[in-house]
Design a protein around this motif. Structure first.
Motif, PDB file in Angstrom:
ATOM      1  N   THR A 140      -4.334  -1.097  -3.875  1.00  0.00           N
ATOM      2  CA  THR A 140      -4.197  -0.375  -2.605  1.00  0.00           C
ATOM      3  C   THR A 140      -5.473  -0.481  -1.769  1.00  0.00           C
ATOM      4  OG1 THR A 140      -4.816   1.700  -3.682  1.00  0.00           O
ATOM      5  CG2 THR A 140      -2.467   1.276  -3.397  1.00  0.00           C
ATOM      6  N   GLU A 186       0.996   3.889  -3.084  1.00  0.00           N
ATOM      7  CA  GLU A 186       0.476   5.236  -2.816  1.00  0.00           C
ATOM      8  C   GLU A 186       1.551   6.304  -2.956  1.00  0.00           C
ATOM      9  OE1 GLU A 186      -3.216   4.344   0.256  1.00  0.00           O
ATOM     10  OE2 GLU A 186      -1.255   4.826   1.086  1.00  0.00           O
ATOM     11  N   LYS A 241       0.836  -1.202   0.000  1.00  0.00           N
ATOM     12  CA  LYS A 241       0.000   0.000   0.000  1.00  0.00           C
ATOM     13  C   LYS A 241       0.873   1.255   0.000  1.00  0.00           C
ATOM     14  CE  LYS A 241      -4.085   1.641   2.502  1.00  0.00           C
ATOM     15  NZ  LYS A 241      -3.750   2.931   3.076  1.00  0.00           N
ATOM     16  N   LYS A 281       3.694   7.575  -7.617  1.00  0.00           N
ATOM     17  CA  LYS A 281       2.698   7.904  -8.644  1.00  0.00           C
ATOM     18  C   LYS A 281       3.131   7.422 -10.029  1.00  0.00           C
ATOM     19  CE  LYS A 281       0.076   9.968  -5.717  1.00  0.00           C
ATOM     20  NZ  LYS A 281      -1.024   9.226  -5.160  1.00  0.00           N
ATOM     21  N   GLN A 334       2.092   3.869 -10.506  1.00  0.00           N
ATOM     22  CA  GLN A 334       0.654   3.803 -10.791  1.00  0.00           C
ATOM     23  C   GLN A 334       0.356   4.135 -12.246  1.00  0.00           C
ATOM     24  OE1 GLN A 334      -1.483   6.285  -8.026  1.00  0.00           O
ATOM     25  NE2 GLN A 334      -0.765   5.157  -6.248  1.00  0.00           N
TER      26      GLN A 334
END
Length: 183
Positions: free
Chosen positions: A92, A40, A36, A43, A46
């Motif tokens: 997440t 998080e 997680k 970026k 992601q």
């Protein structure tokens, strides 16, 4: 966050919870906290995971390189299954749902304690005992956050409940009270 995202993430969390079992609960929670945190805080990772031109194999390899060294087989398989099913954006939330399930099973709650200075272990232990009973839990996992804007006292957040014993909180309540009586 959409209701569908929570529902989907909770399904994967429940499946992992069943596979991991009670014996490996703390280990799995620790691994998912790392997952997680990495997702998080990164970026760019992601963005790459959500890019349509990056293959599922490349996404799995990227996840393995980023966080895979510390992950157990059940956690890694769950994450890879989510990638295979194009659910990588829910990883997440799945981790958060699993941590919530594990905490509930153990009678533990996560708490953020905001104070003007770092609290001692003795102070944190006394807060844990006091507030665990107030929220009906066996124990609290406390994260102490230093916030000089409180002026003094402490503010505690456990789930969606907030206990505000800070001076700034009291001043804000007094200001609202005076404003409502003054008009």
């Amino acid at each position: 966050m959409s209701k569908d995202k929570v529902i989907v993430a909770k399904r994967y969390a429940l499946a992992l919870y069943e596979v991991a079992g009670v014996a490996k609960l703390e280990e799995t929670v620790a691994e998912l906290r790392v997952v997680k945190h990495v997702l998080e805080s990164n970026k760019d990772l992601q963005k790459v995971l959500s890019h349509p031109k990056v293959t599922k194999g490349q996404k799995k390899e990227l996840i393995k390189e980023s966080i895979g060294a510390e992950l157990s087989t059940p956690v890694m398989n769950t994450i890879f299954l989510m990638v295979d099913r194009n659910r990588y954006l829910f990883i997440t939330e799945m981790a958060a749902q699993f941590i919530e399930l594990a905490n509930e099973a153990q009678g533990i709650a996560d708490a953020q304690v905001y104070s003007v200075r770092p609290l001692t272990d003795d102070e944190l232990q006394k807060m844990e005992q006091t507030f665990a009973a107030k929220v009906g839990k066996r124990a609290l996992r406390i994260n102490n956050i230093v916030d000089p804007s409180l002026v003094g006292g402490v503010k505690i957040r456990i789930g969606n409940r907030i206990f505000d014993g800070s001076i700034s909180g009291k001043l804000n309540r007094m200001e609202r009270q005076l404003a409502s009586h003054g008009s």
